[in-house]
Design an enzyme around this catalytic site. Structure first.
Site, mmCIF file in Angstrom:
data_model
loop_
_atom_site.group_PDB
_atom_site.id
_atom_site.type_symbol
_atom_site.label_atom_id
_atom_site.label_comp_id
_atom_site.label_asym_id
_atom_site.label_seq_id
_atom_site.Cartn_x
_atom_site.Cartn_y
_atom_site.Cartn_z
ATOM 1 C CG ASP B 7 -1.775 1.226 1.315
ATOM 2 O OD1 ASP B 7 -2.219 1.695 0.257
ATOM 3 O OD2 ASP B 7 -2.009 1.719 2.431
ATOM 4 C CD GLU B 67 -5.536 0.203 -1.703
ATOM 5 O OE1 GLU B 67 -5.536 -0.805 -0.989
ATOM 6 O OE2 GLU B 67 -5.979 1.294 -1.342
ATOM 7 C CG ASP B 140 -0.175 3.142 6.288
ATOM 8 O OD1 ASP B 140 -0.325 4.011 5.449
ATOM 9 O OD2 ASP B 140 -0.196 3.362 7.518
#
Lengths: 182, 182
Positions: B7, B67, B140
């Protein structure tokens, strides 16, 4: 002072290295890394990073000047550009070089004397200042040479110059989760 | 199959590695690379790239799931994120790993079953699916584990998976200008 200019782009990244001595400029090399239309996006990033790293090792510049992103384009293409610019900056910081950033308007003002100059005017001035027999091609190479010239004209007050420090200092904390061994 | 989820973010990049065997998941490690507020932007990119490269070498995953950018944030922060995401993708492609990309909605749908799920619901499901005693922190890290779980749930039809090819193939042309020797 040897300055390596970069005009990043995911499809084509322009570069241009100059040597500046007072008001005199001399071209060392220029060109563009064009990525294949068939390559995946990560592969393009790899090609840009590998290419720039090799060129920086070859040119041994004192610093890198890079064009700042132009915010008026659409978000999608600006985001793609961000990826390319990220790996370009990485190549410079890995080489231990200071990085100076300039907006397109700052580059135009430094090279042509007018922040809203046309692309053609910038190219003509790059040709003139470097004493070239023809316009630098592709235009990404001319743009990269322009940002290098901009940097040579003394550090613009608004320029963001990042001077490299020790590796590792930038990461403050790494939090690891590891399951306990059974 | 071992999946390494990322991420990306310029201030904090979450990561999480899982091992998936059919419907069973096991955590290998997770955490976040937090960059110093005092570091320059290029140094942050260096810390993210160096950190992820080391973690990928340590974890030896079969693939990387990352992501996709969320386009609704403001252009300035999205551009910064583009830089971080660029160096994260570079670390993966340098390691010769295939990269799968998922939007936040795809991740939520795969993990919670609903594309507009809340962040907390995603974290709770990550905790449940991985049999953790506590919520993964920082968030995260949980997001990175979620994107890894998403990939393990079979390739979503819309996923963009980039399989690595030979280095160098991605760059089609390098145009060099060099002044003739006097």
């Amino acid at each position: 002072m040897r300055i390596f200019g970069i005009d990043p782009g995911s499809d084509r990244t322009g570069y241009g290295c100059i040597e500046a001595e007072g008001a005199r400029h001399r071209i060392v090399l220029s060109g563009a890394i064009a990525t294949s239309a068939h390559a995946s996006f990560p592969e393009k990033l790899l090609a840009i990073h590998t290419g720039l790293s090799a060129l920086l090792a070859e040119c041994c510049p004192d610093c890198v000047a890079i064009e700042n992103l132009f915010f008026a384009t659409n978000a999608r293409s600006a985001l793609k550009l961000g990826h390319a610019r990220g790996v370009a900056m990485l190549a410079a910081v890995e080489a231990g070089l200071p990085i100076a950033e300039y907006t397109p308007a700052e580059v135009k003002r430094a090279v042509v004397g007018y922040g809203r100059a046309e692309k053609q005017q910038v190219q003509q001035m790059v040709k003139l200042l470097l004493g070239l027999s023809a316009l630098p091609t592709p235009h990404d190479a001319a743009d990269a040479l322009a940002v290098a010239i901009c940097h040579s004209h003394g550090l613009v007050a608004s320029a963001r110059v990042s001077v490299p420090v020790d590796r590792g200092k930038a990461a403050t904390s790494w939090r690891h989760y590891r399951p306990a061994r059974p």
